[in-house]
Design an enzyme around this catalytic site. Structure first.
Site: not given
Ligand code: FPP
Length: 270
Positions: A38, A42, A86-87, A89, A206, A214
């Site tokens: 996560d 940010r 996540n869909w 978003r 996390r 989550s």
């Molecule tokens: C959460 O950050 C992260 C994700 C939704 C995606 C993370 C995935 C990867 C780092 C690697 C994926 C690789 C493969 C091959 C599938 P956020 O967007 O929730 O950040 P925020 O909480 O700051 O908004």
């Protein structure tokens, strides 16, 4: 910050230039580590960058963490890459994340293969892009015989979805007359999970300081130790993983049992 400063070579787990494992870390002591990656958005926004840059930086954090898991003898590493929620978003971010997953899988599978990592996918097919599923299947095929750390890519994964799908499968067996309802046990349900052979999670991490699980592996992580790491995911890597594994080593796990030690405080806590 110069453009894409996060792009870097990630040393292989046992490369001469790779950092050395802390001497006090017990190799192989933790069987299954699950990570909620996560804080990408940010991390990027705090640097005046678009959220997508945070995800891009997350690829390097993921590879460094996998290298750390291999070096520490972690048997299973489950990572939450895209949840069934996540869909929600924006369509732009969803499209980015699907294309990004496809690209990362294609770009990194040979390296993971060289590290003797076995890649597996856990999740629901449903809305998952067919092209992403094809890359997951290709990575699974390429690494199927590997005997090192298993990297479980949880993509379009949701714990409630997994339990709903498992319940449906059990109900179908009951409806076909193969199983009596009173014979349904925890084992019956566990056999219908996406990866039935996946052991329970020992340590759930996390990043980004948020303190929630989550909908990640609720069945498997029922007795997991929790660590909430302060770093945003792009700042996480093998050193942070080893720190968190060391914290795990000092935990006292009771799995619902209790030990009566009158001289100590809190010995009857479940
Ligand atoms: C959460 O950050 C992260 C994700 C939704 C995606 C993370 C995935 C990867 C780092 C690697 C994926 C690789 C493969 C091959 C599938 P956020 O967007 O929730 O950040 P925020 O909480 O700051 O908004």
């Amino acid at each position: 910050m110069n453009e894409k400063s996060w792009v870097r070579e990630i040393p292989a787990p046992f490369a001469p230039e790779a950092p050395a494992l802390p001497a006090e870390l017990e190799v192989g002591a933790v069987g299954h580590v699950a990570i909620i990656m996560d804080g990408n958005g940010r991390w990027a926004n705090a640097r005046g960058l678009d959220r997508t840059s945070g995800h891009e930086a997350g690829e390097y954090a993921l590879m460094d963490t996998v290298a750390g898991a291999v070096a520490a003898g972690v048997r299973h590493l489950s990572v939450y890459a895209f949840s069934t929620e996540n869909w929600k978003r924006t369509p732009t971010e969803v499209r980015f994340l699907m294309g990004y997953s496809r690209r990362v899988l294609r770009a990194r599978r040979d390296e993971l293969n060289e590290w003797n990592v076995r890649v597996r996918w856990s999740g629901r097919e449903g809305r998952l892009w067919k092209s992403v599923l094809a890359e997951l299947r290709e990575a699974e095929r390429l690494t199927a015989e590997n005997t090192g750390t298993e990297l479980i890519m949880c993509l379009n994964y949701g714990g409630r979805a997994e339990l709903t799908d498992a319940t449906r499968a059990v109900a179908a067996r009951v409806a076909r007359g193969e199983l009596r309802p009173e014979h349904v046990t925890e084992k019956t349900l566990a056999r219908e999970l996406y990866l039935p052979d996946l052991p329970d999670v020992d340590l759930l991490i996390r990043t980004s300081g948020e303190q929630r699980t989550s909908n990640f592996l609720p069945w498997q992580a029922a007795y997991a130790e929790l660590v909430f790491a302060p770093e945003d995911w792009p700042d996480y890597g093998r050193m942070q993983l080893w720190r968190d594994l060391l914290a795990f080593q000092s935990r006292d796990r009771r799995f619902g049992g209790a030990v009566n030690r009158p001289a100590e405080r809190g010995s009857w806590v479940i």
